[in-house]
Motif scaffolding. Structure first.
Motif, mmCIF file in Angstrom:
data_model
loop_
_atom_site.group_PDB
_atom_site.id
_atom_site.type_symbol
_atom_site.label_atom_id
_atom_site.label_comp_id
_atom_site.label_asym_id
_atom_site.label_seq_id
_atom_site.Cartn_x
_atom_site.Cartn_y
_atom_site.Cartn_z
ATOM 1 N N GLY A 52 0.821 -1.199 0.000
ATOM 2 C CA GLY A 52 0.000 0.000 0.000
ATOM 3 C C GLY A 52 0.857 1.251 0.000
ATOM 4 O O GLY A 52 2.081 1.194 0.103
ATOM 5 N N GLY A 53 0.201 2.410 -0.128
ATOM 6 C CA GLY A 53 0.933 3.662 -0.119
ATOM 7 C C GLY A 53 0.143 4.790 -0.716
ATOM 8 O O GLY A 53 -1.075 4.689 -0.890
ATOM 9 N N LEU A 54 0.859 5.864 -1.020
ATOM 10 C CA LEU A 54 0.265 7.058 -1.612
ATOM 11 C C LEU A 54 0.639 7.121 -3.087
ATOM 12 O O LEU A 54 1.814 6.967 -3.436
ATOM 13 N N VAL A 55 -0.358 7.347 -3.922
ATOM 14 C CA VAL A 55 -0.124 7.418 -5.359
ATOM 15 C C VAL A 55 -1.037 8.477 -5.966
ATOM 16 O O VAL A 55 -2.134 8.739 -5.427
ATOM 17 N N GLN A 56 -0.603 9.076 -7.050
ATOM 18 C CA GLN A 56 -1.459 10.049 -7.731
ATOM 19 C C GLN A 56 -2.497 9.339 -8.592
ATOM 20 O O GLN A 56 -2.300 8.190 -9.019
ATOM 21 N N ALA A 57 -3.583 10.019 -8.843
ATOM 22 C CA ALA A 57 -4.628 9.471 -9.714
ATOM 23 C C ALA A 57 -4.019 9.073 -11.060
ATOM 24 O O ALA A 57 -3.187 9.806 -11.611
ATOM 25 N N GLY A 58 -4.431 7.914 -11.540
ATOM 26 C CA GLY A 58 -3.880 7.377 -12.773
ATOM 27 C C GLY A 58 -2.699 6.457 -12.572
ATOM 28 O O GLY A 58 -2.272 5.776 -13.508
ATOM 29 N N GLY A 59 -2.174 6.433 -11.371
ATOM 30 C CA GLY A 59 -1.022 5.599 -11.064
ATOM 31 C C GLY A 59 -1.409 4.161 -10.754
ATOM 32 O O GLY A 59 -2.582 3.781 -10.841
ATOM 33 N N SER A 60 -0.404 3.374 -10.375
ATOM 34 C CA SER A 60 -0.592 1.948 -10.114
ATOM 35 C C SER A 60 0.055 1.543 -8.795
ATOM 36 O O SER A 60 1.036 2.160 -8.354
ATOM 37 N N LEU A 61 -0.510 0.523 -8.197
ATOM 38 C CA LEU A 61 0.065 -0.126 -7.020
ATOM 39 C C LEU A 61 -0.187 -1.624 -7.128
ATOM 40 O O LEU A 61 -1.169 -2.046 -7.742
ATOM 41 N N ARG A 62 0.679 -2.396 -6.487
ATOM 42 C CA ARG A 62 0.484 -3.841 -6.425
ATOM 43 C C ARG A 62 0.505 -4.269 -4.964
ATOM 44 O O ARG A 62 1.504 -4.078 -4.268
ATOM 45 N N LEU A 63 -0.605 -4.827 -4.528
ATOM 46 C CA LEU A 63 -0.711 -5.338 -3.169
ATOM 47 C C LEU A 63 -0.378 -6.821 -3.143
ATOM 48 O O LEU A 63 -0.724 -7.555 -4.070
ATOM 49 N N SER A 64 0.261 -7.238 -2.075
ATOM 50 C CA SER A 64 0.578 -8.645 -1.872
ATOM 51 C C SER A 64 0.062 -9.084 -0.510
ATOM 52 O O SER A 64 -0.001 -8.285 0.427
ATOM 53 N N CYS A 65 -0.290 -10.343 -0.413
ATOM 54 C CA CYS A 65 -0.762 -10.902 0.854
ATOM 55 C C CYS A 65 -0.183 -12.299 0.981
ATOM 56 O O CYS A 65 -0.444 -13.161 0.136
ATOM 57 N N ALA A 66 0.594 -12.500 2.045
ATOM 58 C CA ALA A 66 1.228 -13.793 2.258
ATOM 59 C C ALA A 66 0.686 -14.438 3.522
ATOM 60 O O ALA A 66 0.520 -13.769 4.558
ATOM 61 N N ALA A 67 0.423 -15.721 3.450
ATOM 62 C CA ALA A 67 -0.036 -16.469 4.617
ATOM 63 C C ALA A 67 1.159 -16.930 5.441
ATOM 64 O O ALA A 67 2.235 -17.189 4.904
ATOM 65 N N SER A 68 0.938 -17.039 6.748
ATOM 66 C CA SER A 68 2.027 -17.411 7.652
ATOM 67 C C SER A 68 2.434 -18.871 7.507
ATOM 68 O O SER A 68 3.504 -19.272 7.951
ATOM 69 N N ARG A 69 1.540 -19.659 6.927
ATOM 70 C CA ARG A 69 1.866 -21.052 6.651
ATOM 71 C C ARG A 69 1.112 -21.472 5.397
ATOM 72 O O ARG A 69 0.206 -20.758 4.954
ATOM 73 N N THR A 70 1.499 -22.572 4.863
ATOM 74 C CA THR A 70 0.830 -23.065 3.662
ATOM 75 C C THR A 70 -0.627 -23.398 3.980
ATOM 76 O O THR A 70 -0.913 -24.074 4.969
ATOM 77 N N ILE A 71 -1.520 -22.871 3.170
ATOM 78 C CA ILE A 71 -2.935 -23.188 3.338
ATOM 79 C C ILE A 71 -3.425 -23.856 2.067
ATOM 80 O O ILE A 71 -2.838 -23.700 0.992
ATOM 81 N N SER A 72 -4.489 -24.579 2.209
ATOM 82 C CA SER A 72 -5.022 -25.339 1.089
ATOM 83 C C SER A 72 -5.400 -24.416 -0.065
ATOM 84 O O SER A 72 -5.941 -23.332 0.138
ATOM 85 N N SER A 73 -5.117 -24.886 -1.274
ATOM 86 C CA SER A 73 -5.532 -24.117 -2.452
ATOM 87 C C SER A 73 -7.051 -24.074 -2.584
ATOM 88 O O SER A 73 -7.583 -23.329 -3.387
ATOM 89 N N LEU A 74 -7.742 -24.877 -1.777
ATOM 90 C CA LEU A 74 -9.199 -24.861 -1.788
ATOM 91 C C LEU A 74 -9.750 -23.517 -1.321
ATOM 92 O O LEU A 74 -10.840 -23.109 -1.710
ATOM 93 N N TYR A 75 -8.967 -22.826 -0.494
ATOM 94 C CA TYR A 75 -9.441 -21.556 0.040
ATOM 95 C C TYR A 75 -9.694 -20.545 -1.078
ATOM 96 O O TYR A 75 -8.950 -20.467 -2.043
ATOM 97 N N ILE A 76 -10.738 -19.770 -0.896
ATOM 98 C CA ILE A 76 -11.000 -18.632 -1.758
ATOM 99 C C ILE A 76 -10.228 -17.438 -1.196
ATOM 100 O O ILE A 76 -10.333 -17.134 0.000
#
Length: 118
Positions: free
Chosen positions: A9-33
């Motif tokens: 996350g962060g501050l960006v001007q209109a028209g710009g781009s950001l990429r969010l990432s989310c990592a799990a603390s341990r391996t979870i089943s790919s079944l999860y949504i």
């Protein structure tokens, strides 16, 4: 128990781009949504996008064509690429992982702030 940790996350001007990432603390089943939600000040938390194990996606109308959700099942990580950001996208973005059949397995990250200036 599973912890989800967001970054990007962060501050960006209109028209710009950001990429969010989310990592799990341990391996979870790919079944999860896996999904991304957001909550702007004074508003309810809303779904931004989610993705199931087969890669089928679902997007809020307001972000279609601008945001892309993806996941890496081997790393238990989910991403949100956000392009052409608008001031209305300003919110705290939360990562979510939920079992499709077991409601008690529903995990949230702590949230990451995205601010889009005009």
């Amino acid at each position: 128990q599973v912890q989800l940790v967001e970054s990007g996350g962060g501050l960006v001007q209109a028209g710009g781009s950001l990429r969010l990432s989310c990592a799990a603390s341990r391996t979870i089943s790919s079944l999860y949504i896996a999904g991304w939600y957001r909550q702007a000040p004074g508003k309810q938390r809303e779904l931004v996008a989610d993705i199931n194990r087969s890669g089928s996606t679902n997007y809020a109308d307001s972000v279609k064509g601008r945001f892309t959700i993806s996941r890496d099942n081997t790393e238990s990580t989910v991403y949100l690429q956000m392009n052409n950001l608008k001031p209305d996208d300003t919110a705290v973005y939360y990562c979510n992982a939920r079992h499709p059949f077991r409601g008690e397995y529903n995990y949230w990250g702590q949230g990451t702030q995205v601010t889009v200036s005009s």
